[in-house]
Design a protein around this motif. Structure first.
Motif, mmCIF file in Angstrom:
data_model
loop_
_atom_site.group_PDB
_atom_site.id
_atom_site.type_symbol
_atom_site.label_atom_id
_atom_site.label_comp_id
_atom_site.label_asym_id
_atom_site.label_seq_id
_atom_site.Cartn_x
_atom_site.Cartn_y
_atom_site.Cartn_z
ATOM 1 N N VAL A 269 192.337 84.216 159.100
ATOM 2 C CA VAL A 269 192.424 83.189 160.276
ATOM 3 C C VAL A 269 191.806 81.912 159.747
ATOM 4 C CG1 VAL A 269 192.022 82.856 162.493
ATOM 5 C CG2 VAL A 269 192.274 85.434 161.783
ATOM 6 N N VAL A 270 193.109 80.911 159.715
ATOM 7 C CA VAL A 270 192.387 79.696 159.159
ATOM 8 C C VAL A 270 192.560 78.594 160.299
ATOM 9 C CG1 VAL A 270 193.119 77.846 157.615
ATOM 10 C CG2 VAL A 270 193.718 80.413 156.809
ATOM 11 N N GLY A 271 191.763 77.625 160.230
ATOM 12 C CA GLY A 271 191.502 76.753 161.310
ATOM 13 C C GLY A 271 191.235 75.371 160.475
ATOM 14 N N GLY A 272 191.387 74.331 161.179
ATOM 15 C CA GLY A 272 191.005 72.970 160.519
ATOM 16 C C GLY A 272 191.982 72.596 159.282
ATOM 17 N N THR A 273 193.272 73.107 159.272
ATOM 18 C CA THR A 273 194.123 72.585 157.964
ATOM 19 C C THR A 273 194.429 71.061 158.368
ATOM 20 O OG1 THR A 273 194.959 74.901 157.999
ATOM 21 C CG2 THR A 273 196.380 72.943 157.219
ATOM 22 N N HIS A 274 194.406 70.663 159.359
ATOM 23 C CA HIS A 274 194.463 69.156 159.932
ATOM 24 C C HIS A 274 193.165 68.974 160.669
ATOM 25 C CE1 HIS A 274 198.976 69.888 159.698
ATOM 26 N NE2 HIS A 274 198.593 69.331 158.614
ATOM 27 N N GLY A 275 192.416 67.952 160.075
ATOM 28 C CA GLY A 275 190.893 67.879 160.515
ATOM 29 C C GLY A 275 190.860 67.449 162.019
ATOM 30 N N ASN A 276 191.960 66.748 162.793
ATOM 31 C CA ASN A 276 191.718 66.334 164.016
ATOM 32 C C ASN A 276 192.373 67.280 165.073
ATOM 33 O OD1 ASN A 276 194.373 65.739 163.486
ATOM 34 N ND2 ASN A 276 194.068 63.611 163.524
ATOM 35 N N GLU A 277 192.716 68.651 164.635
ATOM 36 C CA GLU A 277 193.383 69.437 165.444
ATOM 37 C C GLU A 277 191.979 70.272 165.757
ATOM 38 O OE1 GLU A 277 197.044 71.044 163.925
ATOM 39 O OE2 GLU A 277 197.545 69.071 163.673
ATOM 40 N N PHE A 278 191.610 70.144 166.925
ATOM 41 C CA PHE A 278 190.073 70.651 167.458
ATOM 42 C C PHE A 278 190.175 72.387 167.784
ATOM 43 C CE2 PHE A 278 187.654 66.535 167.879
ATOM 44 C CZ PHE A 278 187.591 66.386 166.562
ATOM 45 N N GLU B 11 188.903 87.801 157.699
ATOM 46 C CA GLU B 11 188.002 86.663 157.317
ATOM 47 C C GLU B 11 188.431 85.268 158.018
ATOM 48 O OE1 GLU B 11 188.247 85.122 153.138
ATOM 49 O OE2 GLU B 11 190.183 86.394 152.973
ATOM 50 N N THR B 12 187.591 84.260 158.100
ATOM 51 C CA THR B 12 187.870 82.853 158.660
ATOM 52 C C THR B 12 187.753 82.057 157.459
ATOM 53 O OG1 THR B 12 185.596 82.646 159.423
ATOM 54 C CG2 THR B 12 187.258 83.665 160.992
ATOM 55 N N LEU B 13 188.594 80.729 157.646
ATOM 56 C CA LEU B 13 188.607 80.016 156.580
ATOM 57 C C LEU B 13 188.682 78.524 157.351
ATOM 58 C CD1 LEU B 13 188.680 79.039 153.613
ATOM 59 C CD2 LEU B 13 190.986 79.170 153.818
ATOM 60 N N PHE B 14 187.630 77.448 157.014
ATOM 61 C CA PHE B 14 187.888 76.182 157.497
ATOM 62 C C PHE B 14 188.494 75.222 156.522
ATOM 63 C CE2 PHE B 14 185.228 72.795 159.782
ATOM 64 C CZ PHE B 14 186.081 71.932 160.024
ATOM 65 N N ALA B 15 189.783 75.052 156.600
ATOM 66 C CA ALA B 15 190.452 74.528 155.434
ATOM 67 C C ALA B 15 190.375 73.047 155.199
ATOM 68 C CB ALA B 15 192.002 74.698 155.983
ATOM 69 N N ASN B 16 190.138 72.143 155.962
ATOM 70 C CA ASN B 16 189.919 70.856 155.547
ATOM 71 C C ASN B 16 188.616 70.123 156.228
ATOM 72 O OD1 ASN B 16 190.137 68.040 155.199
ATOM 73 N ND2 ASN B 16 192.416 67.969 155.508
ATOM 74 N N PRO B 17 187.528 70.616 155.873
ATOM 75 C CA PRO B 17 186.251 70.159 156.499
ATOM 76 C C PRO B 17 186.124 68.533 156.456
ATOM 77 C CG PRO B 17 185.822 71.426 154.336
ATOM 78 C CD PRO B 17 187.338 71.640 154.761
ATOM 79 N N LYS B 18 186.558 67.985 155.238
ATOM 80 C CA LYS B 18 186.294 66.551 155.173
ATOM 81 C C LYS B 18 187.188 65.757 156.108
ATOM 82 C CE LYS B 18 184.421 65.748 150.617
ATOM 83 N NZ LYS B 18 184.489 65.107 149.339
ATOM 84 N N GLY B 19 188.304 66.380 156.484
ATOM 85 C CA GLY B 19 189.141 65.625 157.456
ATOM 86 C C GLY B 19 188.631 65.670 158.908
ATOM 87 N N PHE B 20 187.777 66.842 159.303
ATOM 88 C CA PHE B 20 186.919 66.995 160.359
ATOM 89 C C PHE B 20 186.020 66.149 160.495
ATOM 90 C CE2 PHE B 20 183.860 69.185 162.619
ATOM 91 C CZ PHE B 20 184.198 69.100 164.187
ATOM 92 N N GLU C 269 185.729 63.235 159.001
ATOM 93 C CA GLU C 269 186.277 61.689 158.924
ATOM 94 C C GLU C 269 186.907 61.719 160.315
ATOM 95 O OE1 GLU C 269 186.922 59.696 155.725
ATOM 96 O OE2 GLU C 269 185.907 60.651 154.280
ATOM 97 N N ASN C 270 187.250 62.703 161.147
ATOM 98 C CA ASN C 270 187.992 62.882 162.526
ATOM 99 C C ASN C 270 189.544 62.241 162.141
ATOM 100 O OD1 ASN C 270 188.882 63.113 164.872
ATOM 101 N ND2 ASN C 270 187.945 61.065 165.667
ATOM 102 N N LYS C 271 190.266 62.735 160.802
ATOM 103 C CA LYS C 271 191.438 62.395 160.601
ATOM 104 C C LYS C 271 192.270 63.800 160.177
ATOM 105 C CE LYS C 271 190.249 58.262 157.899
ATOM 106 N NZ LYS C 271 189.897 57.770 156.663
ATOM 107 N N PRO D 238 195.731 66.026 172.890
ATOM 108 C CA PRO D 238 195.705 64.735 171.857
ATOM 109 C C PRO D 238 194.620 64.775 170.549
ATOM 110 C CG PRO D 238 195.306 64.192 174.248
ATOM 111 C CD PRO D 238 195.367 65.678 174.143
ATOM 112 N N GLN D 239 195.084 64.242 169.735
ATOM 113 C CA GLN D 239 194.404 64.532 168.369
ATOM 114 C C GLN D 239 192.663 64.226 168.708
ATOM 115 O OE1 GLN D 239 196.048 61.393 165.944
ATOM 116 N NE2 GLN D 239 197.725 62.907 165.471
#
Length: 295
Positions: free
Chosen positions: A9-18, A42-51, A53-55, A171-172
């Protein structure tokens, strides 16, 4: 099809999709919420730096980096391209993946409600769509099976089976309770389905159901210099999955004119005016309504 054992289960592929990010945090604290007999989830946070930097992304869209060719290209080494290779090593590798099934969690600014995007139209996916609709009548099922999993560039295509949970409007960089609740319910429902499918314990499902099949994407109108000259028509805005017939206005020009839909089929717009797609000047996706029949 072999049984599904390993699920990601993957979340945060896009860092501003909360929604997916905060649900991952919840599930990581309480992994029993995702536990199903016979499944290793298993869970995976895909794009931690995007989150951080809120992008949506730092360099490029992470959810477009998973073709076999790109994953094998060492010259593609910016942040998201590198993350794709790390994720592929963890969940894949694509073509011989450790993961049997991936659920990738996304938000959209469009008024799509709880939407399940299926990347294949085999027995497993057809029955999944039926099961989700039976448990969530408000849900929408979209098939993006126009190419094979091998050819798809989405993160969920790393595994032999993968789906995208797409929930909006949100909203983002915002959390909405209704949207987050829909995402949690749909994810739990999908996991229930997988466990039941594995054990041939699915309840009786409807013989057929309505779904949507992606056909094409439309761009916002531009002049010869590439400048935007119009916007999504107010009659289309927020009317995701409402039919659009030939001759109906689809864009309003800034000079007061209109552009009408000239397609030869009744279209069902979605991802209407998605904020994240403005960098590609995309206005919406179109689908045709189809009937899925279970074998």
């Amino acid at each position: 099809m072999k049984k599904i054992n390993q699920v990601a289960v993957v979340g945060g592929t896009h860092g501003n999709e909360f929604s997916g990010i905060y649900l991952l945090r919840k599930w990581q604290k309480s992994p029993d919420l995702l536990a199903r007999e016979g499944l290793n989830v298993e869970t995976l946070f895909a794009n931690p730096k995007g989150f951080e930097e809120n992008k949506r992304y730092l360099d490029c869209d992470l959810n477009r980096q998973f073709t076999l060719e790109d994953l094998a290209n060492p010259a593609l080494a910016n942040y998201e391209q590198s993350r794709a290779k790390v994720i592929n090593a963890q969940l894949g590798p694509k073509g011989n993946a450790k993961s049997d099934f991936i659920i990738d969690l996304h938000n959209t600014t469009s008024n799509m409600g709880p939407t399940l995007i299926l990347l294949k139209s085999d027995d497993f996916n057809k029955k999944m769509g039926a099961y989700v609709l039976a448990k969530m009548p408000e849900a929408i099922v979209v098939y993006e099976d126009q190419v094979s999993m091998e050819e798809h560039y989405f993160l969920a295509s790393i595994a032999p089976q993968g789906v995208i949970v797409e929930i909006g409007p949100q909203p983002q960089s915002v959390i909405r309770q209704d949207v987050l609740d829909w995402m949690e319910t749909m994810t739990q429902t999908i996991l229930d389905f997988v466990a039941l499918y594995n054990n041939n314990q699915l309840p009786e499902l409807p013989a057929s159901y309505d779904a949507y099949k992606y056909t094409e994407s439309l761009t916002l109108p531009q002049d010869e210099d590439g400048e935007r000259i119009g916007m999504v028509h107010k009659n289309v805005q927020d009317n995701d999955f409402k039919p659009l017939s030939k001759g109906a206005p689809i864009f309003t020009l800034f000079d007061g004119g209109e552009i009408t839909y000239q397609g030869e089929y009744e279209a069902y717009p979605h991802f209407i005016n998605e904020a994240a797609y403005y960098d590609n000047n995309l206005a919406m996706s179109l689908a045709e309504k189809i009937t899925i029949t279970l074998d």
